[in-house]
Design a protein around this motif. Sequence first.
Motif, short mmCIF file in Angstrom:
data_model
loop_
_atom_site.label_atom_id
_atom_site.label_comp_id
_atom_site.label_asym_id
_atom_site.label_seq_id
_atom_site.Cartn_x
_atom_site.Cartn_y
_atom_site.Cartn_z
N HIS A 177 12.85 -27.56 33.71
CA HIS A 177 13.99 -28.14 32.99
C HIS A 177 13.87 -29.65 32.94
O HIS A 177 14.79 -30.37 33.24
CB HIS A 177 15.33 -27.68 33.55
N TYR A 178 12.70 -30.13 32.59
CA TYR A 178 12.55 -31.57 32.49
C TYR A 178 13.04 -32.09 31.15
O TYR A 178 13.00 -33.26 30.87
CB TYR A 178 11.15 -32.07 32.79
N TRP B 83 15.82 -32.48 30.67
CA TRP B 83 17.00 -33.28 31.01
C TRP B 83 16.80 -34.73 30.58
O TRP B 83 17.76 -35.41 30.28
CB TRP B 83 17.33 -33.19 32.51
N ARG C 267 17.74 -34.75 27.01
CA ARG C 267 19.19 -34.49 26.94
C ARG C 267 19.96 -35.77 27.27
O ARG C 267 20.93 -36.11 26.62
CB ARG C 267 19.59 -33.39 27.93
N HIS D 166 14.07 -34.12 21.53
CA HIS D 166 14.42 -33.06 22.48
C HIS D 166 13.72 -31.75 22.09
O HIS D 166 13.14 -31.07 22.94
CB HIS D 166 15.94 -32.89 22.47
#
Length: 305
Positions: A229-230, A232, A235, A277
């Motif tokens: 979940h990099y 982020w 995001r 993203h």
Amino acid sequence: MEKQITIIVPCFNEEEVIEIFYKEITKYFVDSYKFNILFVDDGSKDNTLAIIKQLANQDNRIKYLSFSRNFGKEAALLAGFEGALKLKSDAVIIIDVDLQDPPSLILEMIKYYEEGYLHIYAKHRTRAGEPKLKTFFAKSFYKVYAFLTKEKNLAQGARDFSLMDRKVVEAFVAIKDEKRFTKGISQWIGFKKKCIEFDYVPRVAGETKWSLKKLFKYAMLGIKQFSHHYTWITRLGIFAASVFVLVDVIIRIINQNISFYHIGLNVLLLLLFIILHFIMKLIYDVRDQALNRPQYILQDGNIDE
Ligand code: UDP
Ligand code: MG
């Protein structure tokens, strides 16, 4: 029939310690198993290979593989696994040659192996004795790694020093990651694991082959290969850009100088971060496809292959 354990020993420019290691490790070769030592000479430039060959002439339990150049410890371990499978070993033990991994612990590893654990690994109880800077980097790494990957269990300070059943070795070999992060693979493949702890031991002789730079590169590799979940980061980019756009528009409305041009710029800015993203997400999908890891790994079953 007597089970066979192969001791895999990666060696890079270790002429000072090989014989000391050999004398020490053979003290713990209990009669209930057939032991081999598989030295993997990782392209040493000193007398490492000559010393290994000399030992192999005296003791037929000694096997060796020698690389054409230095490929790194990870490659040496992989060669060791493949070699051990060819030797039809039932289990392997990975151990450093510099006696920083106490050979006496192999007895404890074997005890747990007999209790049914398939992967027994060792880690330091504390980091006392280690250079302060290394401790700082190591601790920070484990925190960042835990945050960025789904694996929260990468054992703090776990060594490569471990005993693995043949099934675990086969799983390791089935992972074809070109750049190998053994610590991460070890966690990823699963299996019934047991951790044993010991206190830091300095090298018996010679010097470490791991500079801080090499360690840092290795840590980054772990994150690149295993984080999930990099996104982020992107995001966060979208969030920051949204706040910026919102505040900008509010101020312009208050000052009554909002224009089509500014709205356009703001929309473009937001769009850029959103696109970034999705590109990031795509890159990770491509990475996972390229790594081509097995969809599952079996520990047990009663269907023969
Ligand atoms: N090693 C290797 N290839 C390398 C670097 C190290 O095979 O490119 C071996 C080395 O000979 C030793 C083990 O990996 O048996 C651990 O290396 P070292 O003791 O230098 O690392 P440290 O214990 O300082 O982390
Ligand atoms: Mg060492």
